[in-house]
Write a protein that holds these residues in place. Structure first.
Motif, PDB file in Angstrom:
ATOM      1  N   GLN A  67       7.560   6.451  16.754  1.00 42.07           N
ATOM      2  CA  GLN A  67       7.164   7.658  16.036  1.00 42.07           C
ATOM      3  C   GLN A  67       5.779   7.374  15.455  1.00 42.07           C
ATOM      4  OE1 GLN A  67       8.709  10.385  16.209  1.00 42.07           O
ATOM      5  NE2 GLN A  67      10.802   9.862  16.716  1.00 42.07           N
ATOM      6  N   VAL A  68       4.847   8.290  15.674  1.00 40.88           N
ATOM      7  CA  VAL A  68       3.457   8.081  15.247  1.00 40.88           C
ATOM      8  C   VAL A  68       3.093   9.085  14.154  1.00 40.88           C
ATOM      9  CG1 VAL A  68       1.046   7.993  15.991  1.00 40.88           C
ATOM     10  CG2 VAL A  68       2.858   7.275  17.569  1.00 40.88           C
ATOM     11  N   TYR A  69       2.567   8.545  13.051  1.00 40.96           N
ATOM     12  CA  TYR A  69       2.094   9.379  11.949  1.00 40.96           C
ATOM     13  C   TYR A  69       0.629   9.065  11.692  1.00 40.96           C
ATOM     14  CZ  TYR A  69       6.890  10.576  10.631  1.00 40.96           C
ATOM     15  OH  TYR A  69       8.184  11.066  10.618  1.00 40.96           O
ATOM     16  N   GLU A  70      -0.113  10.075  11.312  1.00 40.78           N
ATOM     17  CA  GLU A  70      -1.460   9.878  10.805  1.00 40.78           C
ATOM     18  C   GLU A  70      -1.332   9.912   9.293  1.00 40.78           C
ATOM     19  OE1 GLU A  70      -5.751  12.051  11.396  1.00 40.78           O
ATOM     20  OE2 GLU A  70      -4.212  12.288  12.938  1.00 40.78           O
ATOM     21  N   CYS A  71      -2.054   9.070   8.591  1.00 38.85           N
ATOM     22  CA  CYS A  71      -1.915   9.013   7.145  1.00 38.85           C
ATOM     23  C   CYS A  71      -3.167   8.423   6.513  1.00 38.85           C
ATOM     24  CB  CYS A  71      -0.674   8.208   6.752  1.00 38.85           C
ATOM     25  SG  CYS A  71      -0.503   6.628   7.592  1.00 38.85           S
ATOM     26  N   ASP A  72      -3.184   8.418   5.193  1.00 41.49           N
ATOM     27  CA  ASP A  72      -4.292   7.863   4.427  1.00 41.49           C
ATOM     28  C   ASP A  72      -3.734   6.931   3.362  1.00 41.49           C
ATOM     29  OD1 ASP A  72      -6.388   9.502   5.636  1.00 41.49           O
ATOM     30  OD2 ASP A  72      -5.500  11.168   4.536  1.00 41.49           O
ATOM     31  N   PHE A  73      -4.588   6.017   2.899  1.00 40.58           N
ATOM     32  CA  PHE A  73      -4.212   5.166   1.772  1.00 40.58           C
ATOM     33  C   PHE A  73      -4.386   5.952   0.473  1.00 40.58           C
ATOM     34  CE2 PHE A  73      -5.576   1.642   4.693  1.00 40.58           C
ATOM     35  CZ  PHE A  73      -4.365   0.977   4.737  1.00 40.58           C
ATOM     36  N   VAL A  74      -3.501   5.718  -0.497  1.00 41.01           N
ATOM     37  CA  VAL A  74      -3.652   6.305  -1.830  1.00 41.01           C
ATOM     38  C   VAL A  74      -4.820   5.616  -2.539  1.00 41.01           C
ATOM     39  CG1 VAL A  74      -2.590   6.511  -4.120  1.00 41.01           C
ATOM     40  CG2 VAL A  74      -1.253   7.040  -2.065  1.00 41.01           C
ATOM     41  N   GLU A  75      -4.843   4.267  -2.489  1.00 42.07           N
ATOM     42  CA  GLU A  75      -5.863   3.501  -3.204  1.00 42.07           C
ATOM     43  C   GLU A  75      -7.110   3.302  -2.348  1.00 42.07           C
ATOM     44  OE1 GLU A  75      -4.474   0.132  -5.746  1.00 42.07           O
ATOM     45  OE2 GLU A  75      -2.620   0.468  -4.602  1.00 42.07           O
ATOM     46  N   GLN A  76      -8.242   3.644  -2.918  1.00 45.50           N
ATOM     47  CA  GLN A  76      -9.521   3.553  -2.204  1.00 45.50           C
ATOM     48  C   GLN A  76      -9.905   2.110  -1.848  1.00 45.50           C
ATOM     49  OE1 GLN A  76     -11.488   6.194  -1.014  1.00 45.50           O
ATOM     50  NE2 GLN A  76      -9.521   7.134  -1.462  1.00 45.50           N
ATOM     51  N   LYS A  77      -9.354   1.130  -2.571  1.00 51.42           N
ATOM     52  CA  LYS A  77      -9.732  -0.271  -2.314  1.00 51.42           C
ATOM     53  C   LYS A  77      -9.447  -0.687  -0.868  1.00 51.42           C
ATOM     54  CE  LYS A  77      -5.394  -2.511  -3.664  1.00 51.42           C
ATOM     55  NZ  LYS A  77      -4.732  -3.468  -4.526  1.00 51.42           N
ATOM     56  N   PHE A  78      -8.432  -0.075  -0.222  1.00 50.21           N
ATOM     57  CA  PHE A  78      -8.093  -0.447   1.154  1.00 50.21           C
ATOM     58  C   PHE A  78      -9.185  -0.041   2.140  1.00 50.21           C
ATOM     59  CE2 PHE A  78      -3.905  -0.577  -0.838  1.00 50.21           C
ATOM     60  CZ  PHE A  78      -3.455  -1.805  -0.381  1.00 50.21           C
ATOM     61  N   TYR A  79      -9.969   0.977   1.789  1.00 51.98           N
ATOM     62  CA  TYR A  79     -11.051   1.418   2.685  1.00 51.98           C
ATOM     63  C   TYR A  79     -12.252   0.489   2.624  1.00 51.98           C
ATOM     64  CZ  TYR A  79      -8.305   5.650   3.139  1.00 51.98           C
ATOM     65  OH  TYR A  79      -7.292   6.530   3.405  1.00 51.98           O
ATOM     66  N   GLN A  80     -12.320  -0.343   1.593  1.00 50.17           N
ATOM     67  CA  GLN A  80     -13.455  -1.256   1.413  1.00 50.17           C
ATOM     68  C   GLN A  80     -13.198  -2.650   1.995  1.00 50.17           C
ATOM     69  OE1 GLN A  80     -15.869   0.569   0.348  1.00 50.17           O
ATOM     70  NE2 GLN A  80     -14.404   2.185  -0.146  1.00 50.17           N
ATOM     71  N   LEU A  81     -11.964  -2.919   2.395  1.00 51.97           N
ATOM     72  CA  LEU A  81     -11.602  -4.254   2.879  1.00 51.97           C
ATOM     73  C   LEU A  81     -12.302  -4.622   4.183  1.00 51.97           C
ATOM     74  CD1 LEU A  81      -7.715  -4.123   2.475  1.00 51.97           C
ATOM     75  CD2 LEU A  81      -9.314  -5.419   1.065  1.00 51.97           C
ATOM     76  N   GLN A  82     -12.673  -5.894   4.296  1.00 52.75           N
ATOM     77  CA  GLN A  82     -13.125  -6.428   5.581  1.00 52.75           C
ATOM     78  C   GLN A  82     -11.890  -6.822   6.384  1.00 52.75           C
ATOM     79  OE1 GLN A  82     -16.329  -6.550   6.751  1.00 52.75           O
ATOM     80  NE2 GLN A  82     -16.682  -5.308   4.945  1.00 52.75           N
ATOM     81  N   ALA A 102       0.833  -1.203   0.000  1.00 51.81           N
ATOM     82  CA  ALA A 102       0.000   0.000   0.000  1.00 51.81           C
ATOM     83  C   ALA A 102       0.869   1.255   0.000  1.00 51.81           C
ATOM     84  CB  ALA A 102      -0.901   0.012   1.225  1.00 51.81           C
ATOM     85  N   GLU A 103       0.440   2.242  -0.793  1.00 54.53           N
ATOM     86  CA  GLU A 103       1.091   3.548  -0.776  1.00 54.53           C
ATOM     87  C   GLU A 103       0.290   4.476   0.133  1.00 54.53           C
ATOM     88  OE1 GLU A 103       2.550   5.421  -4.409  1.00 54.53           O
ATOM     89  OE2 GLU A 103       2.011   3.543  -5.420  1.00 54.53           O
ATOM     90  N   LEU A 104       1.010   5.376   0.812  1.00 48.40           N
ATOM     91  CA  LEU A 104       0.384   6.294   1.751  1.00 48.40           C
ATOM     92  C   LEU A 104       0.424   7.724   1.224  1.00 48.40           C
ATOM     93  CD1 LEU A 104       1.991   4.926   5.040  1.00 48.40           C
ATOM     94  CD2 LEU A 104      -0.280   4.391   4.111  1.00 48.40           C
ATOM     95  N   THR A 105      -0.522   8.536   1.679  1.00 50.08           N
ATOM     96  CA  THR A 105      -0.564   9.946   1.337  1.00 50.08           C
ATOM     97  C   THR A 105      -1.007  10.732   2.575  1.00 50.08           C
ATOM     98  OG1 THR A 105      -1.384  11.539  -0.279  1.00 50.08           O
ATOM     99  CG2 THR A 105      -2.964   9.893   0.486  1.00 50.08           C
ATOM    100  N   ASN A 106      -0.956  12.044   2.507  1.00 54.64           N
ATOM    101  CA  ASN A 106      -1.346  12.908   3.634  1.00 54.64           C
ATOM    102  C   ASN A 106      -0.661  12.487   4.931  1.00 54.64           C
ATOM    103  OD1 ASN A 106      -3.133  14.236   1.878  1.00 54.64           O
ATOM    104  ND2 ASN A 106      -4.743  12.762   2.332  1.00 54.64           N
TER     105      ASN A 106
END
Length: 144
Positions: free
Chosen positions: A90-105, A63-67
């Protein structure tokens, strides 16, 4: 000092989406207890924590990360599988580049260090805050 007594330097990525948190499920066989932690891993010599975060997500789940936003640092002293551990995280907040990761169970992957299948999944943040699900390190709750 033997290797098990060294302080390890780690990086974890907090990914939140619709009141859920993306985590890896683990199990401590001595405590007979399931736990959840954000994905990430060890920072290698000469590598920045931000670069390590990107590398770990790529190695573990492709997975690639953004933000990517730095949130802070925490110190974790713990017992796992009956052995003491100590890590600086070290703690980072981030998002996935690909939307498919948000749909995973859930997503099964093999982590290079453990050589056995791991499960990543979305958990409800309120279940972590209530203590129903054990999020480690416990200080992660302060970042949610």
């Amino acid at each position: 000092m033997n290797k098990s007594q060294q302080i390890r330097v780690k990086v974890f990525g907090l990914i939140q989406y619709e009141k859920r948190l993306f985590v890896c499920e683990g199990y401590d066989s001595i405590k007979q207890q399931k736990y959840y932690r954000a994905l990430g891993g060890s920072i290698e010599f000469g590598e920045t924590s931000r670069a390590a975060l990107a590398r770990e997500f790529q190695e573990e789940i492709q997975a690639e990360l953004t933000n990517i936003r730095y949130r802070g640092c925490l110190e974790n002293i713990y017992i796992f599988e009956g052995k003491p551990g100590h890590e600086i995280v070290q703690v980072y907040e981030c998002d996935f580049v690909e939307q498919k990761f948000y749909q995973l169970q859930e997503l099964i992957f093999t982590e290079l260090t453990y050589h056995h299948p791991q499960k990543a999944l979305w958990v409800d943040i309120s279940r972590c805050k209530s203590g129903e699900l054990r999020l480690v390190p416990e200080q992660f709750l302060e970042f949610l």
